[in-house]
Design an enzyme around this catalytic site. Structure first.
Site, PDB file in Angstrom:
ATOM      1  CB  ILE A 135      33.089  64.072   7.356  1.00  0.00           C
ATOM      2  CG1 ILE A 135      32.068  63.260   6.549  1.00  0.00           C
ATOM      3  CG2 ILE A 135      34.223  63.165   7.806  1.00  0.00           C
ATOM      4  CD1 ILE A 135      31.470  63.960   5.386  1.00  0.00           C
ATOM      5  CB  CYS A 136      36.184  65.274  10.691  1.00  0.00           C
ATOM      6  SG  CYS A 136      37.639  65.455  11.732  1.00  0.00           S
ATOM      7  CB  THR A 137      36.736  69.904  12.018  1.00  0.00           C
ATOM      8  OG1 THR A 137      37.458  69.707  10.798  1.00  0.00           O
ATOM      9  CG2 THR A 137      37.549  69.334  13.179  1.00  0.00           C
ATOM     10  N   GLY A 138      33.906  69.313   9.985  1.00  0.00           N
ATOM     11  CA  GLY A 138      32.878  69.961   9.167  1.00  0.00           C
ATOM     12  C   GLY A 138      31.702  70.421  10.001  1.00  0.00           C
ATOM     13  CB  THR A 178      33.175  67.467  15.847  1.00  0.00           C
ATOM     14  OG1 THR A 178      34.171  67.738  14.844  1.00  0.00           O
ATOM     15  CG2 THR A 178      33.677  67.951  17.191  1.00  0.00           C
TER      16      THR A 178
END
Length: 336
Positions: free
Chosen positions: A107-110, A127
């Site tokens: 999720i996102c910057t993961g 991202t």
């Protein structure tokens, strides 16, 4: 018949985004009310609790070495990830969990954690829109899709920023249980099964960095100063005293686009700003240099996948929502 249990492991760490964990977790929890059986396990590298971006402490069930194999592994993001190297222990933990999982999702910057773990090499990914360029530069073999809400490549999934984790979780839920159960969950959570348009509609600008070459900076200034003027290729080339062919090469070399596409992006950004300021779509088209509302509408469809009017309704004010607060079931056929 009892539903088959589905194990979900979430790899958490200090300063992670709280909503990256709680958003997907709520989707799976809500799905259990409608007949699914998702079982969530929170994992950290050491097994110790972590502190999130909002300061709340999250308890942890197990450490990464002791964790069982999961059918789904989720890796949330954090504000500090794009600006510093990923901790080797964290990326190694992600790799160990992913290698034994049926699917892995960030999720996102993961996505930066998955990238550091070598899990996105040669794959399509996305991202948060603010960090897609950095992700692409950090991992040249990765094919970053900057406008996607989420991307599936085989058994690897990545999503855009923060709330896109909910979109991703709904997509995973639909894979597991089909659209009917997923629709019930989306309605219960008052979200859409699939929102229209990509994440570019949330970005501040589509232009990117200002040109470095003086000639291209001059063109940018000229278009911004008078967007409705004649900015055809021939006109621009004549004003900066180069040939049209040479000007086209300059745009390709530095900005990887054509002069006409660049002019449209400047006009498009100006139209977005005018809509944000409360101008009508017709006014925005005229003031930003589009010859008609229809040409502006086509530009919005190309870049954002939504109309100027719909964009304005979403981002001008929150007050319109209060007039329809009694509606609890959004139309899941169309994006929010």
């Amino acid at each position: 018949m009892a539903p088959k249990a589905h194990s979900v492991g979430v790899l958490v760490f200090d300063d992670m985004k709280m909503l990256d964990l709680s958003g997907p977790a709520e989707v799976f929890s809500e799905a259990n009310r409608y007949g699914a059986d998702y079982r969530l396990t929170v994992v950290s590298v050491s097994g110790k609790p972590v502190r999130t971006s909002i300061g709340l402490q999250v308890p942890v069930d197990t450490d990464a070495d002791s964790a069982p194999a999961f059918e789904t592994v989720l890796v949330p993001g954090g504000d500090l990830l794009p600006g510093r190297p990923v901790d080797p222990g964290l990326s190694a933990a992600a790799k160990r969990l992913a290698d034994r999982a049926g699917r892995v999702a960030s999720i996102c910057t993961g996505a930066f954690i998955l990238g550091a773990a070598g899990l996105l090499e040669g794959k399509r990914a996305t991202t948060h829109w603010q960090h897609t360029t950095m992700l692409a530069r950090s991992h040249p073999s990765m094919r970053v899709e900057p406008d996607a809400i989420y991307v599936k490549d085989g058994t690897t999934y990545t999503s855009a920023g923060v709330t896109a984790g909910i979109d991703l979780a709904l997509a995973l839920l639909e894979e597991d249980h089909g659209p009917d159960l997923t629709r019930n969950v989306a309605r219960s959570l008052v979200v859409y099964m699939q929102r229209s348009g990509g994440q570019s509609q949330f970005s501040a600008s589509l232009q990117g960095p200002a040109p470095r070459t003086p000639v291209l900076r001059l063109i940018q200034d000229m278009v911004q100063a008078d967007p409705a003027a004649d900015h055809s290729l021939d006109a621009l080339a004549e004003r900066v005293r180069v040939s049209p062919r040479h000007l086209t090469r300059m745009f390709r070399a530095e900005l990887d686009t054509t002069p006409m596409k660049y002019v449209e992006l400047i006009r498009f950004d100006m139209a977005k700003a005018l809509l944000d300021a409360g101008h009508s779509a017709t006014e925005a088209a005229s003031k930003s240099g589009f010859p008609s509302y229809e040409s502006l509408r086509r530009a919005f469809a190309r870049h954002l996948g939504v109309s100027p009017t719909r964009y304005q309704h979403r981002f001008t004010t929150t007050r319109s929502g209060s007039r329809t607060a009694t509606r609890t079931e959004p139309d899941t056929r169309e994006g929010s």
